[in-house]
Motif scaffolding. Structure first.
Motif, PDB file in Angstrom:
ATOM      1  N   ALA A  50      -2.438   5.283  86.183  1.00 31.15           N
ATOM      2  CA  ALA A  50      -3.428   5.684  85.182  1.00 31.15           C
ATOM      3  C   ALA A  50      -2.752   5.949  83.838  1.00 31.15           C
ATOM      4  O   ALA A  50      -3.268   5.576  82.785  1.00 31.15           O
ATOM      5  CB  ALA A  50      -4.182   6.927  85.653  1.00 31.15           C
ATOM      6  N   ILE A  51      -1.572   6.583  83.885  1.00 27.56           N
ATOM      7  CA  ILE A  51      -0.822   6.870  82.654  1.00 27.56           C
ATOM      8  C   ILE A  51      -0.414   5.551  81.995  1.00 27.56           C
ATOM      9  O   ILE A  51      -0.613   5.355  80.793  1.00 27.56           O
ATOM     10  CB  ILE A  51       0.422   7.747  82.943  1.00 27.56           C
ATOM     11  CG1 ILE A  51      -0.018   9.157  83.357  1.00 27.56           C
ATOM     12  CG2 ILE A  51       1.333   7.818  81.717  1.00 27.56           C
ATOM     13  CD1 ILE A  51       1.105  10.043  83.877  1.00 27.56           C
ATOM     14  N   ASP A  52       0.125   4.612  82.796  1.00 24.92           N
ATOM     15  CA  ASP A  52       0.490   3.291  82.267  1.00 24.92           C
ATOM     16  C   ASP A  52      -0.701   2.632  81.603  1.00 24.92           C
ATOM     17  O   ASP A  52      -0.608   2.076  80.508  1.00 24.92           O
ATOM     18  CB  ASP A  52       0.966   2.353  83.392  1.00 24.92           C
ATOM     19  CG  ASP A  52       2.343   2.752  83.913  1.00 24.92           C
ATOM     20  OD1 ASP A  52       3.026   3.537  83.226  1.00 24.92           O
ATOM     21  OD2 ASP A  52       2.720   2.271  84.997  1.00 24.92           O
TER      22      ASP A  52
ATOM     23  N   GLY B 292      -2.023   1.204  73.118  1.00 28.93           N
ATOM     24  CA  GLY B 292      -0.786   0.677  72.548  1.00 28.93           C
ATOM     25  C   GLY B 292       0.127   1.796  72.079  1.00 28.93           C
ATOM     26  O   GLY B 292       0.775   1.688  71.031  1.00 28.93           O
ATOM     27  N   ALA B 293       0.163   2.885  72.822  1.00 24.97           N
ATOM     28  CA  ALA B 293       0.995   4.029  72.450  1.00 24.97           C
ATOM     29  C   ALA B 293       2.465   3.638  72.521  1.00 24.97           C
ATOM     30  O   ALA B 293       2.890   3.003  73.478  1.00 24.97           O
ATOM     31  CB  ALA B 293       0.720   5.188  73.398  1.00 24.97           C
TER      32      ALA B 293
ATOM     33  N   VAL C 118      -3.283   9.518  74.299  1.00 22.42           N
ATOM     34  CA  VAL C 118      -3.134   9.128  75.703  1.00 22.42           C
ATOM     35  C   VAL C 118      -3.811  10.166  76.597  1.00 22.42           C
ATOM     36  O   VAL C 118      -4.580   9.821  77.503  1.00 22.42           O
ATOM     37  CB  VAL C 118      -1.636   8.971  76.089  1.00 22.42           C
ATOM     38  CG1 VAL C 118      -1.483   8.746  77.586  1.00 22.42           C
ATOM     39  CG2 VAL C 118      -1.010   7.815  75.305  1.00 22.42           C
ATOM     40  N   MET C 119      -3.561  11.454  76.316  1.00 26.63           N
ATOM     41  CA  MET C 119      -4.173  12.524  77.105  1.00 26.63           C
ATOM     42  C   MET C 119      -5.694  12.464  76.975  1.00 26.63           C
ATOM     43  O   MET C 119      -6.422  12.694  77.936  1.00 26.63           O
ATOM     44  CB  MET C 119      -3.653  13.900  76.662  1.00 26.63           C
ATOM     45  CG  MET C 119      -2.191  14.149  77.003  1.00 26.63           C
ATOM     46  SD  MET C 119      -1.795  14.079  78.774  1.00 26.63           S
ATOM     47  CE  MET C 119      -2.457  15.639  79.332  1.00 26.63           C
TER      48      MET C 119
ATOM     49  N   ASP D 197       7.421  12.107  78.936  1.00 23.90           N
ATOM     50  CA  ASP D 197       8.606  11.375  79.389  1.00 23.90           C
ATOM     51  C   ASP D 197       8.467   9.885  79.097  1.00 23.90           C
ATOM     52  O   ASP D 197       9.395   9.244  78.607  1.00 23.90           O
ATOM     53  CB  ASP D 197       8.797  11.519  80.912  1.00 23.90           C
ATOM     54  CG  ASP D 197       9.443  12.853  81.261  1.00 23.90           C
ATOM     55  OD1 ASP D 197       9.869  13.571  80.324  1.00 23.90           O
ATOM     56  OD2 ASP D 197       9.500  13.176  82.459  1.00 23.90           O
ATOM     57  N   ARG D 198       7.284   9.345  79.444  1.00 26.06           N
ATOM     58  CA  ARG D 198       7.055   7.910  79.274  1.00 26.06           C
ATOM     59  C   ARG D 198       7.130   7.508  77.808  1.00 26.06           C
ATOM     60  O   ARG D 198       7.671   6.453  77.487  1.00 26.06           O
ATOM     61  CB  ARG D 198       5.660   7.551  79.809  1.00 26.06           C
ATOM     62  CG  ARG D 198       5.495   7.805  81.297  1.00 26.06           C
ATOM     63  CD  ARG D 198       6.519   7.004  82.094  1.00 26.06           C
ATOM     64  NE  ARG D 198       6.379   5.602  81.809  1.00 26.06           N
ATOM     65  CZ  ARG D 198       5.387   4.871  82.292  1.00 26.06           C
ATOM     66  NH1 ARG D 198       4.525   5.401  83.129  1.00 26.06           N
ATOM     67  NH2 ARG D 198       5.299   3.613  81.960  1.00 26.06           N
ATOM     68  N   LEU D 199       6.584   8.365  76.936  1.00 27.28           N
ATOM     69  CA  LEU D 199       6.529   8.011  75.510  1.00 27.28           C
ATOM     70  C   LEU D 199       7.856   8.245  74.813  1.00 27.28           C
ATOM     71  O   LEU D 199       8.120   7.668  73.772  1.00 27.28           O
ATOM     72  CB  LEU D 199       5.406   8.782  74.815  1.00 27.28           C
ATOM     73  CG  LEU D 199       3.986   8.390  75.226  1.00 27.28           C
ATOM     74  CD1 LEU D 199       2.982   9.288  74.540  1.00 27.28           C
ATOM     75  CD2 LEU D 199       3.690   6.930  74.910  1.00 27.28           C
ATOM     76  N   SER D 200       8.703   9.087  75.367  1.00 31.52           N
ATOM     77  CA  SER D 200       9.981   9.323  74.686  1.00 31.52           C
ATOM     78  C   SER D 200      11.102   8.479  75.284  1.00 31.52           C
ATOM     79  O   SER D 200      12.225   8.492  74.803  1.00 31.52           O
ATOM     80  CB  SER D 200      10.353  10.815  74.684  1.00 31.52           C
ATOM     81  OG  SER D 200       9.946  11.440  75.878  1.00 31.52           O
TER      82      SER D 200
END
Length: 157
Positions: free
Chosen positions: A111-113, A120-121, A130-131, A153-156
């Protein structure tokens, strides 16, 4: 507008049934749920929301109630009060009947992906967006407290 009342109708019907079946513990939990929803209705009246809070808010209230009881049950267990822990778990059971199925860790990651791809974050600045997407689609199905750090974590990365 019919579907807005869906959650409340389900809770009200369960309450009536519990009364009929003389299920005292179940009834007291359902009354607590109703009271929490009414409190939120009253609080939101100040903001001019008509007809009280909708399903998403009801789900958020239920999620919070379940979480509080999980924490209490854990504390009781650590304190050796298994009878009290049992009671909390029984209440969680009633609350969870009205919550959608919780997503597994794998499904949460997917879901996060999906949310990241959808907008397009590509940086931590997009975390709020995203949240927002996740909350609009999965309220009541995931714990946003633990999802936040995962998104970060995913975005950084």
């Amino acid at each position: 507008m019919g579907s807005d009342m869906d959650m409340r109708d389900r809770i009200a019907a369960a309450l009536k049934q519990a009364m009929k079946d003389k299920q005292a513990e179940r009834l007291s939990t359902l009354r607590l749920i109703n009271a929490a929803i009414k409190d939120r209705d009253i609080a939101s009246r100040g903001t001019g929301e008509e007809g009280g809070v909708g399903d998403a808010e009801v789900l958020a209230i239920l999620g919070k109630m379940a979480k509080q009881r999980q924490e209490s049950a854990r504390a009781y267990e650590e304190g050796g009060r298994l009878d009290l822990a049992e009671r909390e778990r029984a209440e969680i059971g009633v609350i969870e009947e009205f919550l959608p199925r919780q997503l597994s860790d794998k499904e949460v990651a997917k879901a996060i992906d999906g949310a990241i791809a959808e907008i397009g974050a590509d940086s931590i600045r997009d975390m709020g967006k995203v949240m927002g997407v996740l909350k609009s689609k999965y309220t009541g199905q995931m714990d946003f407290g633990s999802v936040g750090p995962m998104v970060k974590d995913r975005l950084s990365a």
